[in-house]
Structures are given as structure tokens and as C-alpha cells.
Design an enzyme around this catalytic site. Structure first.
Site: not given
Length: 283
Positions: A10, A31, A55-57, A120, A124
Site C-alpha cells: 500500500g 492475512d 485495509a480493504y479500500t 466501506y 472502517k
């Protein structure tokens, strides 16, 4: 100080990796879709601080994958925070302006009421709540519009499209602060070091580049900096529909970060100059 960083590819993780004493873990080493593997990685490394820069972005994709987004953005950081609390070490995690609904024009303060517009943002926010409930010395750094010479981001997209087209239509009613990943990395390191000395500084903080600008205005600045002749046409968000709704107001009030940690808002124009220069030297 030995700092364990979750994330390797990232934008912020790559900026953190250049600092001494920092070890970055990729998804094969820890993971985030398996939160307990993250806690185990912390125990195995025995660091003096942990920074979560993973993060999942995929904002739009999260609308169809909210369960996975929640595991990565909420369950995993909460597991990290609990392990750090048990070890008595500080934990810093990066969050987002997407926890707000984007209404009004006033800069968002850390204690303002949240109201995510999509999956999203919800994931967060859930992560923030899990971190705070872990009971350790934590720092949540909400930021916006992250840019760098790494990965995929608005600057690199504009540089590519700007040379391919004579004119681009860019959203002009979303306002925020572009934030260089290099400055976010530095802020996370400063927070980790100070939290190790004073757990009383734990909390949620904001960090966004200055001055605030629209995406269209930012695009013009990018083209000017890179010497690209491409016209920008301002359009409203309604003319550029996306699966996930974006907040119109992404302005962040960063005053408490400055008063508590001595970290000031970065000048994104200087950051942009550095990014364009870095890209020229690497291509």
C-alpha cells in the site's frame, strides 16, 4: 523502537518501509481476512509498537463485499488492538473521512457524529470502535485523498489520462485535502513514539493536506505541476455516478493532532511536486 507494520504494498506502507526499525508484513505473512493470524504475528514479532497500514479500500466493490470488508477493516484491526493492549504497546491505525456523511461545509472534528454513506465507511467505523474498545494505547488517524508515487491513486491516474486526452471532466463538488502518503507515514511514526511514552494521548485524530480543494482543482494543479496541457471541465458528482456514494465534504479539522502530537497539516502542493519528481526519476 521496533515497529511492526501491517501492509507492504500500500501507499503508506511503502513509505513506512524506508524507515529504520520498521518491519512490514504482506498478506502472506499476516492475512487480514484471518484476524487471529494478525494477533499471532504481533506475538511472534514482539515489537515495541504496531501500525496498521493495510485495509480493504475498494470503495465501490465493498458494496457487494461488505462482509469481507468488515473482516479486514473491522475484525482484523480490533484483533491487533487487543493483542497490543495485552502486550502494553501502542497501536496506530489509519482510518478515513468516509466515516462521515459529507454534509455541510465545516471541517469535520474527531468527535463529530459519524454517518457513513456506504459499506466501506461502515467497515472502517466498526474498526475504529473495535480498536477503541480494546483498552490499549491507541491512535486512530483519519485521513483523506491519499496520494503518492506508489500504487494506484488520483495523481497517477491524472498523469496517465492527461497525456492521453485533451480534456477531462472532473468532479468539482467534492472538497477535501489531498494527503501525501509520505506525510501520513511520518505522522503514524510520531504518534506511535509519543503513545509509547504517554498513553493518555490515545484517541481519534484527523490528518488531511492543506489547502482544501476540489478534485477538479486538484487535477488542474497536477497538470500544471507536470507540464501537461489538458483542459479540466468541472462537473457535479451527479454526472459521475458510482456504486458507492462519495462524501461531498471531506474537509478535516486537524487541530487536535497538532496540539497533542505537534503534527501540522502537510502542504499537498509540495507533496505533489515531490511525487511528480519521484515519478520522473523512476520512469
Amino acid at each position: 523502537m521496533t515497529i511492526l507494520v501491517f501492509g507492504r504494498t500500500g501507499q503508506v506502507a511503502q513509505e513506512l518501509a524506508v524507515h529504520a526499525g520498521v518491519t512490514c508484513l504482506d498478506r502472506f505473512q499476516a492475512d487480514l481476512a484471518q484476524p487471529q493470524s494478525c494477533a499471532a504475528a504481533i506475538r511472534a514479532a514482539s515489537p515495541t509498537a504496531v501500525i496498521n497500514a493495510a485495509a480493504y479500500t475498494a470503495v465501490d466493490q465493498a458494496e457487494d463485499e461488505e462482509t469481507l470488508a468488515n473482516v479486514i477493516n473491522a475484525d482484523a484491526p480490533a484483533a491487533m488492538a487487543r493483542e497490543c493492549a495485552a502486550l502494553g504497546i501502542p497501536f496506530v491505525s489509519i482510518s478515513t473521512d468516509y466515516v462521515f456523511d459529507g454534509s455541510g461545509e465545516a471541517p469535520w472534528k474527531p468527535d463529530d457524529a459519524t454517518g457513513p454513506l456506504g459499506a466501506y465507511g461502515r467497515s472502517k467505523l466498526a474498526g475504529e470502535q473495535g480498536i477503541a474498545s480494546a483498552g490499549g494505547a491507541y491512535g486512530i488517524l483519519r485521513t483523506s485523498w491519499v496520494v503518492s508515487a506508489h500504487g494506484n491513486n488520483f495523481v497517477k491516474t491524472m498523469l496517465r489520462l492527461g497525456v492521453e486526452r485533451d480534456r477531462l471532466s472532473i468532479v468539482a463538488d467534492q472538497i477535501g485535502g489531498p494527503t501525501p502518503a509520505r506525510d501520513i507515514a511520518a505522522a503514524c511514526l510520531t504518534m506511535a513514539r509519543q503513545l509509547a511514552e504517554d498513553a493518555g494521548k490515545a484517541g481519534v485524530y484527523h490528518f488531511g493536506g492543506a489547502p482544501n480543494v476540489s478534485w477538479a482543482g486538484f487535477a488542474r494543479a497536477i497538470f500544471t505541476e507536470a507540464g501537461i496541457e489538458c483542459q479540466v471541465q468541472d462537473i457535479p458528482s451527479a454526472d459521475y455516478p458510482t456504486p458507492a456514494q462519495r462524501p461531498l465534504n471531506s474537509r478535516l479539522d486537524c487541530s487536535t493532532l497538532e496540539t497533542t502530537f505537534g503534527i501540522t497539516r502537510p502542504d499537498w502542493q509540495q507533496g505533489l511536486s515531490d511525487i511528480v519528481s519521484d515519478l520522473k526519476t523512476t520512469h
